[in-house]
Design an enzyme around this catalytic site. Sequence first.
Site, PDB file in Angstrom:
ATOM      1  N   ARG A   1     -33.525 -13.073 -24.078  1.00  0.00           N
ATOM      2  CA  ARG A   1     -32.569 -14.118 -23.230  1.00  0.00           C
ATOM      3  C   ARG A   1     -33.722 -13.896 -22.031  1.00  0.00           C
ATOM      4  NH1 ARG A   1     -27.494 -16.580 -20.653  1.00  0.00           N
ATOM      5  NH2 ARG A   1     -27.815 -18.585 -20.253  1.00  0.00           N
TER       6      ARG A   1
ATOM      7  N   ASP B   1     -20.357 -13.952 -14.020  1.00  0.00           N
ATOM      8  CA  ASP B   1     -21.477 -13.674 -14.344  1.00  0.00           C
ATOM      9  C   ASP B   1     -22.217 -14.777 -13.420  1.00  0.00           C
ATOM     10  OD1 ASP B   1     -21.659 -16.057 -16.181  1.00  0.00           O
ATOM     11  OD2 ASP B   1     -22.295 -14.935 -17.749  1.00  0.00           O
TER      12      ASP B   1
END
Length: 548
Positions: free
Chosen positions: A167, A449
């Site tokens: 990613r 996050d």
Amino acid sequence: YLVNLDKGLVAMELSPPPSDLTAEYEALFTSDSLQFLYELVSTFDKEVDQVLRQRVSRKAHIDLSGELPDFLESSAHIRSDPDWRVKPVPPRLQRRHVDIGDLAPCDTERFIKALQTPAEGIQVDFDDGNCPTYHNQIKGIHNVLKAVLNQLPNVPHISQGPVLMLRPRAWNMVENNMMVEGKKVPGPLFDFGLLMFHCGKILLENESGPFFYLSKVESILEARLWNKIFVWTQQKLGLPLGCIKATVLIENVLAAFEMEEILYELREHSAGLNCGIWDYSASFVNKFGHRRDFLLPDRSKYVNMEKRFLRSYMDLLVQTCHRRGALATGGMAALLLPQNTHSDSYRRVLSTVTRLKLLEIKAGVDGFMVYDLNLIEPMQKLFRLHSQGDNQLNQLRCDVTITADDLLSMPSGGVTLHGLKHNIAVGVLFINAWLSGHGHFFYKGQVEDSATAEISRSQVWQWVRHQTRLEEDHRVVSRRLVNDLTMEVMVELRAKQVLHTAADMFLEVVYKRDFPEFITTYLSEDHTFLSSQRCGQMEDLDLERARL
């Protein structure tokens, strides 16, 4: 370091290595890889700028016109054509029940532990769960290379362990340590280029890639750009067309109206679409936050995947993907299991995760993510109990008819004191983690996050903007109240000086007149973060000069 290429100009500038990563730096930044990166960036840099400007233009149009998004008339022919399908994925992607999410590969110990698990895949994250310091990017990409070369200890062969779903950063991020022709390099091209150059061919030879997650894609135009990049890269590296596969994360409300078009543009390279909750919810504030009718209530009490706007988004994603032969995956379970497996709290957390993930399985998803490695096997068992085969592509969801109103329907509810303080704490602690070089942290039994930081600071900004009132005592969510509550949170967290710096930065963000589009962009370009990085680089340079 100045890299002079064909033109006789300073075509590329690259910062020197962090002092403890000289060998990794030299392994990654070879003359051939730098030449490849230069050509990749110089080929696509203008188009990257164009899609970013198109985002700004589209947002301005929404603001000025008052219009709301709808399914595009210009691409109705794509949606109405019943015949096209995405190219089938290779065998290792056909079963994706449980991936590990938010795994920043610079964390070598956790990366190795993840590779030792029975998970189907790993989201190797250079985006939401990672802080893109120069050190973290070099260490992380080099660890991926070591995994691909089977050089990490006590892990299965790359063809036998969990699939690496790489990613790269999203389009809003730049790489501060590399410049091409006088401009900082787009972060995703830096990450993708190095990963493909060093790992692409080996992954293909082992029938295990190259596979990617693409973050924060907002439109058909952005999907088209990624497809061009894939085609160019495969040709440049001598790889067969279509060998790159990518799952697009639908993290923006505008992209929800273009899911079919995004699949179409990437139909030779698609590994499906992914839906999550917090980045997607935050995008409503990003795009429509100044409108009171899009006031998003307290996420801790009123926002979950069972609400109409989120359930419609997931149902439409599953229907769209399966109609076109693409996999549909769900978001990440952020809850952490307590260590005592016999405790009531353990059973309560496992029951909560099971209930939420069972909703996704019954909606037809082909897989989802967990953060806690101890959740892998219980969730795989859940899939086996409630679905058949490797995936649920046969679940076409013909029962679903989703309208624009469904996707744009805000849940009812208000703002609680607990929710406001929780959002403040998550926002401050995320900024603190970021300043420390970490992209995620743990708070009150779950991982947080940049996605949860996005929704946290977005909600505080929006509640202040609209002067909403607390449910408990009807106090207005004002600058003064947020300041006072931030001080309370600091006391509760027993804050040290660095946390006060993070709190100051959080308050700066939530009081901005114009909503900062991404907190990660804002923070990565902030003086406090950049100066801390520069200090580290100057120390490394001083050490290098001393050696010379």
